[in-house]
Design a protein around this motif. Structure first.
Motif, PDB file in Angstrom:
ATOM      1  N   SER A  80       0.831  -1.205   0.000  1.00  0.00           N
ATOM      2  CA  SER A  80       0.000   0.000   0.000  1.00  0.00           C
ATOM      3  C   SER A  80       0.863   1.252   0.000  1.00  0.00           C
ATOM      4  O   SER A  80       1.920   1.298   0.642  1.00  0.00           O
ATOM      5  CB  SER A  80      -0.897  -0.009   1.242  1.00  0.00           C
ATOM      6  OG  SER A  80      -1.723   1.125   1.274  1.00  0.00           O
ATOM      7  N   ALA A  81       0.418   2.257  -0.744  1.00  0.00           N
ATOM      8  CA  ALA A  81       1.141   3.528  -0.829  1.00  0.00           C
ATOM      9  C   ALA A  81       0.129   4.668  -0.955  1.00  0.00           C
ATOM     10  O   ALA A  81      -0.998   4.461  -1.434  1.00  0.00           O
ATOM     11  CB  ALA A  81       2.080   3.528  -2.022  1.00  0.00           C
ATOM     12  N   PRO A  82       0.493   5.885  -0.537  1.00  0.00           N
ATOM     13  CA  PRO A  82      -0.417   7.023  -0.676  1.00  0.00           C
ATOM     14  C   PRO A  82      -0.675   7.347  -2.142  1.00  0.00           C
ATOM     15  O   PRO A  82       0.207   7.170  -2.993  1.00  0.00           O
ATOM     16  CB  PRO A  82       0.348   8.171   0.003  1.00  0.00           C
ATOM     17  CG  PRO A  82       1.392   7.514   0.842  1.00  0.00           C
ATOM     18  CD  PRO A  82       1.753   6.251   0.131  1.00  0.00           C
ATOM     19  N   GLU A  83      -1.868   7.839  -2.445  1.00  0.00           N
ATOM     20  CA  GLU A  83      -2.188   8.245  -3.803  1.00  0.00           C
ATOM     21  C   GLU A  83      -1.462   9.550  -4.152  1.00  0.00           C
ATOM     22  O   GLU A  83      -1.503  10.499  -3.372  1.00  0.00           O
ATOM     23  CB  GLU A  83      -3.690   8.466  -3.974  1.00  0.00           C
ATOM     24  CG  GLU A  83      -4.515   7.209  -3.954  1.00  0.00           C
ATOM     25  CD  GLU A  83      -5.963   7.486  -4.345  1.00  0.00           C
ATOM     26  OE1 GLU A  83      -6.279   8.648  -4.721  1.00  0.00           O
ATOM     27  OE2 GLU A  83      -6.780   6.550  -4.276  1.00  0.00           O
ATOM     28  N   PRO A  84      -0.828   9.622  -5.306  1.00  0.00           N
ATOM     29  CA  PRO A  84      -0.221  10.884  -5.754  1.00  0.00           C
ATOM     30  C   PRO A  84      -1.280  11.739  -6.448  1.00  0.00           C
ATOM     31  O   PRO A  84      -2.348  11.242  -6.847  1.00  0.00           O
ATOM     32  CB  PRO A  84       0.827  10.412  -6.757  1.00  0.00           C
ATOM     33  CG  PRO A  84       0.191   9.198  -7.379  1.00  0.00           C
ATOM     34  CD  PRO A  84      -0.591   8.525  -6.270  1.00  0.00           C
ATOM     35  N   HIS A  85      -0.985  13.015  -6.593  1.00  0.00           N
ATOM     36  CA  HIS A  85      -1.901  13.915  -7.297  1.00  0.00           C
ATOM     37  C   HIS A  85      -1.118  14.769  -8.282  1.00  0.00           C
ATOM     38  O   HIS A  85       0.054  15.092  -8.060  1.00  0.00           O
ATOM     39  CB  HIS A  85      -2.663  14.795  -6.316  1.00  0.00           C
ATOM     40  CG  HIS A  85      -3.650  14.025  -5.486  1.00  0.00           C
ATOM     41  ND1 HIS A  85      -4.883  13.659  -5.954  1.00  0.00           N
ATOM     42  CD2 HIS A  85      -3.544  13.526  -4.220  1.00  0.00           C
ATOM     43  CE1 HIS A  85      -5.525  12.978  -5.022  1.00  0.00           C
ATOM     44  NE2 HIS A  85      -4.737  12.877  -3.955  1.00  0.00           N
ATOM     45  N   ALA A  86      -1.769  15.128  -9.359  1.00  0.00           N
ATOM     46  CA  ALA A  86      -1.128  15.909 -10.411  1.00  0.00           C
ATOM     47  C   ALA A  86      -0.903  17.342  -9.953  1.00  0.00           C
ATOM     48  O   ALA A  86      -1.823  18.006  -9.473  1.00  0.00           O
ATOM     49  CB  ALA A  86      -1.997  15.897 -11.673  1.00  0.00           C
ATOM     50  N   GLY A  87       0.338  17.818 -10.117  1.00  0.00           N
ATOM     51  CA  GLY A  87       0.653  19.201  -9.852  1.00  0.00           C
ATOM     52  C   GLY A  87       0.516  20.034 -11.116  1.00  0.00           C
ATOM     53  O   GLY A  87       0.078  19.537 -12.160  1.00  0.00           O
ATOM     54  N   PRO A  88       0.896  21.288 -11.077  1.00  0.00           N
ATOM     55  CA  PRO A  88       0.818  22.142 -12.277  1.00  0.00           C
ATOM     56  C   PRO A  88       1.577  21.535 -13.453  1.00  0.00           C
ATOM     57  O   PRO A  88       2.714  21.079 -13.296  1.00  0.00           O
ATOM     58  CB  PRO A  88       1.473  23.450 -11.813  1.00  0.00           C
ATOM     59  CG  PRO A  88       1.269  23.466 -10.327  1.00  0.00           C
ATOM     60  CD  PRO A  88       1.387  22.034  -9.899  1.00  0.00           C
ATOM     61  N   GLY A  89       0.936  21.483 -14.600  1.00  0.00           N
ATOM     62  CA  GLY A  89       1.575  20.950 -15.793  1.00  0.00           C
ATOM     63  C   GLY A  89       1.703  19.449 -15.834  1.00  0.00           C
ATOM     64  O   GLY A  89       2.402  18.907 -16.700  1.00  0.00           O
ATOM     65  N   GLU A  90       1.045  18.738 -14.944  1.00  0.00           N
ATOM     66  CA  GLU A  90       1.153  17.286 -14.872  1.00  0.00           C
ATOM     67  C   GLU A  90      -0.207  16.617 -15.074  1.00  0.00           C
ATOM     68  O   GLU A  90      -1.251  17.255 -14.932  1.00  0.00           O
ATOM     69  CB  GLU A  90       1.718  16.846 -13.519  1.00  0.00           C
ATOM     70  CG  GLU A  90       3.112  17.376 -13.216  1.00  0.00           C
ATOM     71  CD  GLU A  90       3.597  16.984 -11.837  1.00  0.00           C
ATOM     72  OE1 GLU A  90       4.812  16.786 -11.676  1.00  0.00           O
ATOM     73  OE2 GLU A  90       2.759  16.873 -10.908  1.00  0.00           O
ATOM     74  N   VAL A  91      -0.179  15.322 -15.382  1.00  0.00           N
ATOM     75  CA  VAL A  91      -1.403  14.528 -15.429  1.00  0.00           C
ATOM     76  C   VAL A  91      -1.209  13.275 -14.583  1.00  0.00           C
ATOM     77  O   VAL A  91      -0.094  12.767 -14.453  1.00  0.00           O
ATOM     78  CB  VAL A  91      -1.787  14.117 -16.871  1.00  0.00           C
ATOM     79  CG1 VAL A  91      -2.013  15.345 -17.737  1.00  0.00           C
ATOM     80  CG2 VAL A  91      -0.741  13.200 -17.498  1.00  0.00           C
ATOM     81  N   ARG A  92      -2.314  12.832 -13.968  1.00  0.00           N
ATOM     82  CA  ARG A  92      -2.275  11.557 -13.253  1.00  0.00           C
ATOM     83  C   ARG A  92      -3.001  10.520 -14.094  1.00  0.00           C
ATOM     84  O   ARG A  92      -4.033  10.818 -14.706  1.00  0.00           O
ATOM     85  CB  ARG A  92      -2.950  11.675 -11.890  1.00  0.00           C
ATOM     86  CG  ARG A  92      -2.764  10.429 -11.022  1.00  0.00           C
ATOM     87  CD  ARG A  92      -3.380  10.587  -9.651  1.00  0.00           C
ATOM     88  NE  ARG A  92      -4.838  10.466  -9.688  1.00  0.00           N
ATOM     89  CZ  ARG A  92      -5.613  10.411  -8.614  1.00  0.00           C
ATOM     90  NH1 ARG A  92      -5.055  10.506  -7.407  1.00  0.00           N
ATOM     91  NH2 ARG A  92      -6.914  10.302  -8.728  1.00  0.00           N
ATOM     92  N   ILE A  93      -2.453   9.312 -14.141  1.00  0.00           N
ATOM     93  CA  ILE A  93      -3.070   8.256 -14.925  1.00  0.00           C
ATOM     94  C   ILE A  93      -3.344   7.027 -14.067  1.00  0.00           C
ATOM     95  O   ILE A  93      -2.680   6.788 -13.053  1.00  0.00           O
ATOM     96  CB  ILE A  93      -2.186   7.827 -16.125  1.00  0.00           C
ATOM     97  CG1 ILE A  93      -0.846   7.238 -15.633  1.00  0.00           C
ATOM     98  CG2 ILE A  93      -1.957   8.994 -17.066  1.00  0.00           C
ATOM     99  CD1 ILE A  93      -0.013   6.589 -16.741  1.00  0.00           C
ATOM    100  N   THR A  94      -4.370   6.285 -14.458  1.00  0.00           N
ATOM    101  CA  THR A  94      -4.529   4.915 -13.991  1.00  0.00           C
ATOM    102  C   THR A  94      -3.611   4.075 -14.870  1.00  0.00           C
ATOM    103  O   THR A  94      -3.810   3.986 -16.079  1.00  0.00           O
ATOM    104  CB  THR A  94      -5.981   4.445 -14.139  1.00  0.00           C
ATOM    105  OG1 THR A  94      -6.835   5.296 -13.383  1.00  0.00           O
ATOM    106  CG2 THR A  94      -6.126   3.011 -13.643  1.00  0.00           C
ATOM    107  N   VAL A  95      -2.597   3.496 -14.282  1.00  0.00           N
ATOM    108  CA  VAL A  95      -1.518   2.883 -15.042  1.00  0.00           C
ATOM    109  C   VAL A  95      -1.940   1.521 -15.595  1.00  0.00           C
ATOM    110  O   VAL A  95      -2.503   0.693 -14.882  1.00  0.00           O
ATOM    111  CB  VAL A  95      -0.259   2.718 -14.170  1.00  0.00           C
ATOM    112  CG1 VAL A  95       0.878   2.105 -14.978  1.00  0.00           C
ATOM    113  CG2 VAL A  95       0.165   4.058 -13.582  1.00  0.00           C
ATOM    114  N   ARG A  96      -1.652   1.320 -16.867  1.00  0.00           N
ATOM    115  CA  ARG A  96      -1.841   0.018 -17.492  1.00  0.00           C
ATOM    116  C   ARG A  96      -0.519  -0.739 -17.517  1.00  0.00           C
ATOM    117  O   ARG A  96      -0.467  -1.916 -17.168  1.00  0.00           O
ATOM    118  CB  ARG A  96      -2.370   0.193 -18.924  1.00  0.00           C
ATOM    119  CG  ARG A  96      -3.772   0.795 -19.016  1.00  0.00           C
ATOM    120  CD  ARG A  96      -4.831  -0.193 -18.578  1.00  0.00           C
ATOM    121  NE  ARG A  96      -4.836  -1.405 -19.380  1.00  0.00           N
ATOM    122  CZ  ARG A  96      -5.585  -1.576 -20.478  1.00  0.00           C
ATOM    123  NH1 ARG A  96      -6.390  -0.616 -20.892  1.00  0.00           N
ATOM    124  NH2 ARG A  96      -5.542  -2.723 -21.143  1.00  0.00           N
TER     125      ARG A  96
END
Length: 317
Positions: free
Chosen positions: A19-35
Motif C-alpha cells: 500500500s502507498a499514498p495516492e499521488p496527485h497531479a501538480g501544475p503541468g502534470e497529469v495523473r493516470i490509472t496505469v496500465r
C-alpha cells in the motif's frame, strides 16, 4: 492504492506489492490509472542501492519512470489532454520513480496511438526522450545525408534510436550480438557484429565514411568511434563517463521538461500511427512478479524493454 515497492535495498526479491499514498497531479502534470510500466536501468540501480541518487531516496520507494495509462486527473495549466484520454510518457526525474503503481503522475506525455500497444507504450517514455536528445546533439537532421553508427543498437534505447534516426533519413549501422541480424534489419539498420575491432568491420561492410556515432553500450568503444568519425565532437555517449575526458559529449537524462519531452513523444506517436515505429518488448510480467521482471531486465543480451502489466493492481488495500 497498491503499488510495486521496496523498503530496503538489495536484489530483485526485495520488491513486493504493498500500500502507498495516492499521488496527485501538480501544475503541468497529469495523473493516470496505469496500465503498463517499463523497467529501466535507473530502476535497477536504485533498487540495488547502486545509484548516486540513493541519498535522496525515501523508503519505501515505488520504482518506475515510464508508464502508459488513462488520464484520471489533470493539473493546473494542462491543455490538449482530458480525463479519459489514453497517454504514455514518464514521471518527473526529481521523483526518481513512482510509475509502477495503480496511479502515477506523468510530467511529460503524448496521446497513445492505437497502433502502439499498451506494452510498447509503457516502455517508451524515457527511451524516446533519451534517443531524441542524443540525435539532436549529434545533428542528425531530417533530409541530411548522414551515416550514423549506434554501438549497442538492440537494447531499449538503442532500438528506439535506430528507428528515429532512420525516420530522419539517416543510414544507420547498429552493433549487435550474433543472432540479432534480422532484428536490426527489421528496424532499418545494417547489422555490425558487436565488440572490439569496429573500424575493420565497418570497412568490411563497404562503408566509406561514418559521420556520427552514438555509444549506448558503454563498452569502451569511444576511441574507435572517435577514429571512425571526424573526431570527438561527432560522438555522443549515453553510458561512458570517461567520455568528457576524451572530448566526447556525455548525454544524461533530463526527462521531466514538457517541451522537449512532449516533442519527442509526439514524433514517435505519429511514426507509430503510420507504421514506422515500434518499441521492442522483450518480456511482460504481472505486478506480482516484479522481482522476476527486474531480474530479467538486468540480464543480457537484451532486445528491447521489460514491461510490468499493472492492470491487476486494485485501487486500495
Amino acid at each position: 492504492m497498491q503499488a510495486v515497492l521496496f523498503d530496503r535495498y538489495g536484489p530483485p526479491d526485495v520488491l513486493g506489492v504493498g500500500s502507498a499514498p495516492e499521488p496527485h497531479a501538480g501544475p503541468g502534470e497529469v495523473r493516470i490509472t496505469v496500465r503498463t510500466s517499463g523497467v529501466s536501468p535507473v530502476d535497477l540501480a536504485l533498487r540495488a542501492g547502486e545509484s548516486p541518487s540513493r541519498a535522496s531516496l525515501a523508503l519505501p520507494h515505488i520504482p518506475g519512470v515510464d508508464a502508459a495509462g488513462v488520464v484520471d486527473e489533470t493539473g493546473e495549466g494542462v491543455e490538449g489532454v482530458a480525463v479519459g484520454d489514453e497517454v504514455f510518457g514518464a514521471v518527473d526525474v526529481a521523483r526518481l520513480g513512482g510509475a509502477s503503481a495503480h496511479l502515477a503522475v506523468l510530467a511529460f506525455w503524448a496521446v497513445k496511438p492505437a497502433a502502439l500497444s499498451w506494452e510498447e507504450a509503457g516502455a517508451a517514455g524515457t527511451s524516446v526522450e533519451t534517443a531524441t536528445r542524443a540525435l539532436d546533439l549529434l545533428g542528425v537532421r531530417e533530409g541530411a545525408d548522414t551515416t550514423l553508427l549506434i554501438d549497442g543498437a538492440t537494447g531499449g534505447v538503442g532500438s528506439v534510436a535506430v528507428q528515429l534516426a532512420v525516420a530522419r533519413g539517416a543510414r544507420v549501422v547498429g552493433t549487435g550480438r550474433p543472432g540479432s541480424e534480422e532484428f536490426l534489419s527489421g528496424l532499418g539498420a545494417t547489422h555490425l557484429p558487436y565488440g572490439p575491432g569496429l573500424p575493420e568491420r565497418v570497412r568490411a561492410l563497404g562503408i566509406s565514411r561514418v559521420d556520427r556515432a552514438l555509444d549506448v553500450a558503454g563498452a569502451g568503444s569511444l576511441d574507435e568511434l572517435i577514429g571512425l568519425t571526424d573526431g570527438p565532437r561527432s560522438v555522443v555517449t549515453l553510458a561512458d563517463f570517461t567520455g568528457p575526458g576524451r572530448g566526447v559529449r556525455l548525454s544524461l537524462g533530463r526527462f521531466g521538461g514538457q517541451p522537449d519531452g512532449c516533442h519527442g513523444l509526439a514524433v514517435a506517436a505519429d511514426l507509430a500511427a503510420r507504421g514506422l515505429f515500434r518499441v521492442p518488448v522483450q518480456a511482460v510480467f504481472p505486478a506480482a512478479r516484479a522481482a522476476e521482471a527486474h531480474a530479467a531486465a538486468g540480464t543480457g543480451p537484451r532486445r528491447g524493454k521489460t514491461v510490468l502489466d499493472l492492470t491487476t493492481l486494485a485501487p486500495g488495500l
